[in-house]
Write a protein that holds these residues in place. Structure first.
Motif: not given
Length: 253
Positions: A93-117
């Motif tokens: 059992v692990i604690k959910v990671a604390d993440v920034e609300d509005s992170p500064k992005l750089s480099g290469k990212w993938v964004i998933l638009d309602d991928v549900q499987d």
């Protein structure tokens, strides 16, 4: 170590509830199972709250490291806790990671638009890790990456790169505010073949829902919409396969 023999134990009943997203978000905790995932979580310094093992793992060096929070369970209890047909007998059992609300992005990212499987989401995260991407953002209606099936599909990649969950419009704005090119993927020959793009060092690639693809509302906000040429008679590719083709293809331009 404490020993739990009964499947009706109250603590075990509560742990079973962590398969549901609402309970994961409510408690701020989630559960992983299997030695590989537990070892990866430990290696990448995730916050362990509890560890449950069958007697087969009781003397393992990794388990001894967490002896003060470890519990031994019977094989019947391990089967009750497991989301698989053949449980390995080790759960954390692990604690959910604390993440920034509005992170500064750089480099290469993938964004998933309602991928549900769950399998698709997990495979895309794992492929992004393998392809050297810097992170993944999932929309609010995508499968939650803390769900057990997604966790297993990611095979530890969830501990190797940041994963954010947010409104898709906010994700696009964060990328564009960081001067990243935003590419929307679609099955449309009026879009640009992905291998005809100019090379970009910083970009975000949007992959869409299994049935409907990237929504039109999202596509109109992208800098460029791209497609994978279909050379045979198949109508389209599975979204996880398409994501893999595009991630490696855009890297090699």
């Amino acid at each position: 170590m404490k020993y739990i023999e009964s499947k009706k134990n109250d603590e075990i009943k509560q742990l079973k509830k962590l398969s549901a997203t609402k309970n994961i978000r409510k408690t701020g905790t989630y559960m992983i199972e299997g030695f590989h995932l537990v070892r990866e979580a430990d290696q990448y310094e995730q916050k362990f709250l509890k560890l449950f093992v069958t007697e087969n793992y009781a003397d393992d060096r990794l388990v001894k490291k967490y002896y003060d929070i470890a519990t031994t369970v019977s094989e019947d209890v391990a089967e009750e806790m497991s989301e698989t047909k053949t449980p390995q007998g080790i759960f954390a059992v692990i604690k959910v990671a604390d993440v920034e609300d509005s992170p500064k992005l750089s480099g290469k990212w993938v964004i998933l638009d309602d991928v549900q499987d769950p399998g698709n989401v997990g495979t895309i995260v794992r492929t992004a890790d393998a392809a050297g991407f810097d992170g993944v953002i999932t929309s609010l209606n995508s499968a939650d990456t803390y769900q057990p099936k997604v966790q297993r599909s990611m095979q530890g990649s969830q501990f190797h790169l940041p994963i954010y969950r947010m409104d898709i419009k906010k994700a696009i704005k964060l990328a564009q505010d960081s001067s990243m090119k935003v590419y929307g993927s679609e099955v449309d020959k009026n879009a640009k073949p992905y291998n005809k793009l100019a090379k970009a060092d910083d970009f975000a690639l949007i992959m869409g829902n299994e049935a409907h693809g990237v929504s039109r509302e999202v596509l109109v906000n992208c800098d460029e919409n791209i497609y994978i040429p279909i050379l045979g008679k198949a109508e389209s590719l599975n979204v996880a396969v398409a994501a893999g083709v595009l991630m490696y293809g855009l890297q090699s331009l």
